[in-house]
Design an enzyme around this catalytic site. Structure first.
Site, short mmCIF file in Angstrom:
data_model
loop_
_atom_site.label_atom_id
_atom_site.label_comp_id
_atom_site.label_asym_id
_atom_site.label_seq_id
_atom_site.Cartn_x
_atom_site.Cartn_y
_atom_site.Cartn_z
CG HIS A 5 -11.32 -2.22 9.09
ND1 HIS A 5 -10.72 -2.92 10.11
CD2 HIS A 5 -10.51 -2.41 8.01
CE1 HIS A 5 -9.62 -3.50 9.67
NE2 HIS A 5 -9.47 -3.21 8.38
CB ILE A 6 -14.88 1.10 4.43
CG1 ILE A 6 -14.63 2.57 4.81
CG2 ILE A 6 -16.11 0.54 5.11
CD1 ILE A 6 -15.61 3.53 4.21
N GLY A 7 -11.29 0.75 4.21
CA GLY A 7 -10.22 1.14 3.28
C GLY A 7 -10.16 0.22 2.07
N GLY A 8 -10.35 -1.05 2.31
CA GLY A 8 -10.22 -2.01 1.20
C GLY A 8 -11.57 -2.47 0.67
CD GLU B 26 -11.66 -2.27 13.29
OE1 GLU B 26 -12.16 -3.16 12.58
OE2 GLU B 26 -10.69 -1.58 12.95
CG ASP C 172 -10.69 2.50 7.28
OD1 ASP C 172 -11.92 2.71 7.33
OD2 ASP C 172 -10.19 1.56 6.63
CB ILE D 225 -0.97 -0.01 1.21
CG1 ILE D 225 -1.96 -1.17 1.06
CG2 ILE D 225 -1.71 1.32 1.33
CD1 ILE D 225 -2.87 -1.40 2.24
CG ASP E 298 9.29 -0.69 5.28
OD1 ASP E 298 8.16 -0.70 4.76
OD2 ASP E 298 9.78 -1.68 5.89
P1 NAI Z 1 2.73 -4.98 3.53
O1 NAI Z 1 3.05 -6.11 4.42
O2 NAI Z 1 2.94 -5.07 2.08
O3 NAI Z 1 3.52 -3.68 4.05
C1 NAI Z 1 3.77 -3.38 5.40
C2 NAI Z 1 5.10 -2.66 5.45
O4 NAI Z 1 5.27 -2.09 6.74
C3 NAI Z 1 6.29 -3.59 5.23
O5 NAI Z 1 7.12 -3.05 4.24
C4 NAI Z 1 6.99 -3.60 6.59
O6 NAI Z 1 8.38 -3.76 6.49
C5 NAI Z 1 6.63 -2.24 7.12
N1 NAI Z 1 6.69 -2.10 8.57
C6 NAI Z 1 6.25 -2.93 9.53
N2 NAI Z 1 6.46 -2.41 10.75
C7 NAI Z 1 7.04 -1.21 10.55
C8 NAI Z 1 7.48 -0.19 11.43
N3 NAI Z 1 7.34 -0.30 12.74
N4 NAI Z 1 8.04 0.89 10.90
C9 NAI Z 1 8.18 1.03 9.56
N5 NAI Z 1 7.79 0.10 8.67
C10 NAI Z 1 7.21 -1.00 9.18
O7 NAI Z 1 1.21 -4.62 3.86
P2 NAI Z 1 0.19 -3.79 2.97
O8 NAI Z 1 -0.57 -4.67 2.07
O9 NAI Z 1 0.86 -2.61 2.40
O10 NAI Z 1 -0.84 -3.32 4.12
C11 NAI Z 1 -0.44 -2.36 5.08
C12 NAI Z 1 -1.42 -2.34 6.24
O11 NAI Z 1 -2.71 -1.97 5.77
C13 NAI Z 1 -1.58 -3.70 6.91
O12 NAI Z 1 -1.58 -3.52 8.31
C14 NAI Z 1 -2.95 -4.14 6.47
O13 NAI Z 1 -3.56 -4.97 7.43
C15 NAI Z 1 -3.69 -2.82 6.34
N6 NAI Z 1 -4.84 -2.87 5.45
C16 NAI Z 1 -5.96 -2.14 5.82
C17 NAI Z 1 -7.08 -2.14 5.03
C18 NAI Z 1 -8.27 -1.36 5.42
O14 NAI Z 1 -9.40 -1.73 5.06
N7 NAI Z 1 -8.11 -0.26 6.11
C19 NAI Z 1 -7.16 -2.94 3.80
C20 NAI Z 1 -5.90 -3.56 3.44
C21 NAI Z 1 -4.81 -3.53 4.27
#
Ligand code: NAI
Length: 630
Positions: free
Chosen positions: A513-516, A490, A485, A383, A402
């Site tokens: 929680h509707i981001g996705g 929740e 979100d 993301i 990151d």
């Molecule tokens: P991803 O796993 O591809 O990326 C997460 C990144 O965060 C990784 O690069 C990781 O190294 C980094 N990271 C972890 N802890 C860290 C820290 N303390 N400091 C800096 N970097 C750190 O995950 P993706 O797909 O990008 O999703 C990101 C988040 O969004 C997840 O928590 C996921 O659950 C959430 N999400 C929320 C949605 C919603 O509806 N609001 C929908 C989809 C995902």
């Protein structure tokens, strides 16, 4: 005595999914005012004919009369029917090619459209026995060749009698007239083909019911003795998994059952016994107890992002691969983040709320463009990285932090520390994963370091932000606006109330929680997860599996592929190769990957194997699962 084997195949609703005359009606009656009623009448006549209430002659004549079809409609009909060849026929072209001189199409339909379709499957035109249209000088279809045997009742039986096939005869069809061939003593076996239509009058009489051609080929050992018909792979899809996923799995030939809700542990323990593929969303827990009952389970598809509801190690120990949809909703989250950054910088939500309360507040105070502003992205994963590209294209200067080394996209700048990012950004957005160490990673100390008037977003996980601290810094004005979100707690259901100290604070956009949650994301998930599962079943590829060692495999041609899953112990690969060497089997490719719990070995071999090899491979100590592709 000869050992020749002949295959007699019906056309309408067997070779193709549909009745050709129904499709011809759609085409020929396109501009007819009474199209709908005539089509219904034609379908009724087709069904009455099938049920034996009309003679074949009556059925054909009445339908042709209503159709008013023309020679010019036939190419369109052929094109339409090509798209409607039964799925299991399409995936078993090899069978038709290999046995082309032994395959006969015997149909009460018409050669005019049957021949062009079946020819593409290597069926020889002279092996097609069916009726022929009769045209007038202008090309109108006025009737059919009434001398053809297949225009009369019992025509299929008479036709087969005349063919005088010497050898074993197998009949595959969906109609009673197909069964009659067997009843007349002219076939060894009749297989009721139920992939498209199922008629109890026919299945009751059949020697076997074949839900697909795979089943027929499997029963007659026409592919290989070990290949497995897809209709025997039972799929259970729970929690209202998207219809596209259901359709894809059915199209693949699996035996699919769907269930609208989640199941509790005991219900699932019962239901999972015969299931090979389980599809769930977030509400169904795949626990160790469930897995103990899941002796046929090959894969679990999580039609969502998270997999906390699944005992991933338990699945590994059972040799069950788990797949999810890690980036099917990435774009949806990114678009929402962009919209919130703009909305917060322009105070759109605050202004709109005032208007709803009848207040008109036209002013530029505190409203900014996003162009040229610094966006700080914490967590540069799927993301974060995608957001980086979109934000930059709208003129923002992107900075990211990151914990892992990540490639900077476009002109984005990597920050060496979280502190650096916090200090320089005009808007800060969190996209980290939910690892436990991230609990409250943004609290008072971090807010304190941010610029005055910063905009702050959390669309990642609820527990990563200290909500009380966020409230304090919103109320003291350091944070100009926030978009949240996800929350530490929740509501479980839409009817449960939502409570948070953030409620009522101006310029805070709260979303459930509707981001996705978009239609597109649901569709992406619905095609991504089945795609991964089918790839795993068909090739052994575990790319993107959540728990299995990820192995992306080359295509295999002219080889058998042995798939061996075992406990990760030293020496197993050597044992596999020893068994193969003892049976004089040549390995053309071998791929191994392990994790702490299992080893996953793929071996491509180039010759026919005898069943003893399989037995020996299964017997290797610590084997969890073993299967063969050919
Ligand atoms: P991803 O796993 O591809 O990326 C997460 C990144 O965060 C990784 O690069 C990781 O190294 C980094 N990271 C972890 N802890 C860290 C820290 N303390 N400091 C800096 N970097 C750190 O995950 P993706 O797909 O990008 O999703 C990101 C988040 O969004 C997840 O928590 C996921 O659950 C959430 N999400 C929320 C949605 C919603 O509806 N609001 C929908 C989809 C995902």
């Amino acid at each position: 005595m000869t050992n020749e084997k002949y295959y007699i195949i019906d056309f309408d609703s067997t070779f193709t999914q549909v009745e050709a005359l129904d499709v011809l009606a759609e085409i020929a009656l396109q501009d007819d005012d009474q199209k709908e009623s005539k089509i219904r009448e034609i379908e009724d006549i087709t069904n009455e004919g099938m049920d034996g209430k009309l003679t074949l002659k009556e059925s054909i004549e009445r339908r042709l009369d209503l159709l008013d079809a023309h020679r010019k409609h036939l190419p369109m009909l052929v094109d339409a029917l090509k798209e409607k060849v039964s799925a299991s026929f399409r995936r078993n072209r090899d069978f038709f090619e290999k046995h082309s001189d032994k395959i006969y199409i015997i149909s009460n339909g018409f050669k005019d459209f049957i021949v062009p379709i079946v020819r593409e499957y290597h069926v020889q035109p002279e092996n097609v026995y069916a009726n022929s249209f009769v045209f007038d000088q202008g090309g109108r279809i006025t009737g059919y060749d009434e001398n053809s045997l297949l225009a009369s009742n019992n025509g299929k039986v008479e036709q087969l009698r005349q063919l005088q096939l010497e050898g074993d005869v197998y009949v595959i069809g969906d109609g009673y007239t197909d069964y009659e061939i067997k009843a007349a003593g002219l076939a060894n076996k009749f297989y009721a083909f139920t992939e498209n239509v199922e008629r109890s009058t026919v299945t009751e009489k059949a020697d076997h019911v074949a839900p697909s051609l795979d089943e027929f080929l499997y029963m007659n050992k026409l592919n290989t003795a070990i290949s497995y018909p897809k209709n025997r792979i039972s799929v259970l899809l729970l929690e209202n998994v998207h219809q596209d996923a259901v359709d894809l799995m059915k199209e693949e030939g699996y035996n699919v059952s769907v269930y609208p809700a989640g199941l509790d542990e005991d219900e699932l323990c019962e239901k999972i016994k015969d299931v090979s593929i389980l599809g769930i969303r977030s509400k169904t827990n795949v626990t160790r107890k469930v897995l103990e009952n899941a002796n046929r389970l090959i894969a679990v598809g999580a039609f969502c992002i998270g997999t906390n509801q699944i005992d991933l190690d338990g699945c590994l120990e059972k040799g069950v691969a788990v797949f999810n949809a890690p980036f099917s909703n990435t774009r949806s989250v990114v678009e929402m983040a962009i919209s919130e950054i703009i909305s917060l910088m322009r105070k759109l939500y605050e202004r709109s709320s005032a208007m709803h309360e009848t207040r008109w507040d036209k002013s530029a105070r505190g409203s900014y463009e996003i162009r040229g502003k610094k966006l700080g992205i914490i967590g540069y994963g799927n993301i974060g990285a995608q957001l980086s590209v979109l934000a930059e294209s709208m003129g923002m200067k992107v900075f990211y932090y990151d914990v892992e080394e990540k490639l900077a996209l476009g002109n984005a700048t990597k920050c060496e520390s979280l502190q650096e990012l916090l200090e320089i950004s005009d808007a800060i957005t969190l996209h980290v994963d939910g690892r436990p160490e991230n609990k409250n990673m943004i609290g008072a100390a971090e807010f304190e370091k941010m610029k005055d008037g910063v905009v702050f977003l959390n669309l990642s996980r609820g527990h990563v932000v200290d909500i009380d601290a966020l409230v304090t810094y919103l109320e003291n004005g350091k944070i100009a606006g926030a978009g949240v979100d996800v929350f530490p707690e929740e509501p479980k259901k839409n009817s449960d109330p939502f409570e948070s100290p953030l409620c009522g604070i101006p310029n805070v956009i709260l979303t459930p929680h509707i981001g996705g949650s978009t239609v597109e994301a649901q569709e992406n998930i619905a095609s991504f997860v089945p795609g991964k599962i089918m790839d795993y079943i068909n090739t052994g590829s575990t790319s993107n599996s959540v728990n299995f060692p990820n192995l992306v495999l080359p295509a295999f041609r002219n080889a058998h592929r042995l798939i061996h899953i075992h406990r990760n112990m030293p020496g197993i690969l050597a044992k596999i190769n020893q068994v193969l060497a003892e049976h004089d089997i040549n390995i053309v490719g071998q791929y191994l990957k392990t994790n702490e719990i299992i080893g996953y070995v793929i071996t491509d071999i180039d010759k026919e194997y005898d069943p003893d090899v399989i037995k020996a491979l299964r017997k290797i100590e610590h084997t969890i699962k073993f299967r063969i592709l050919y």
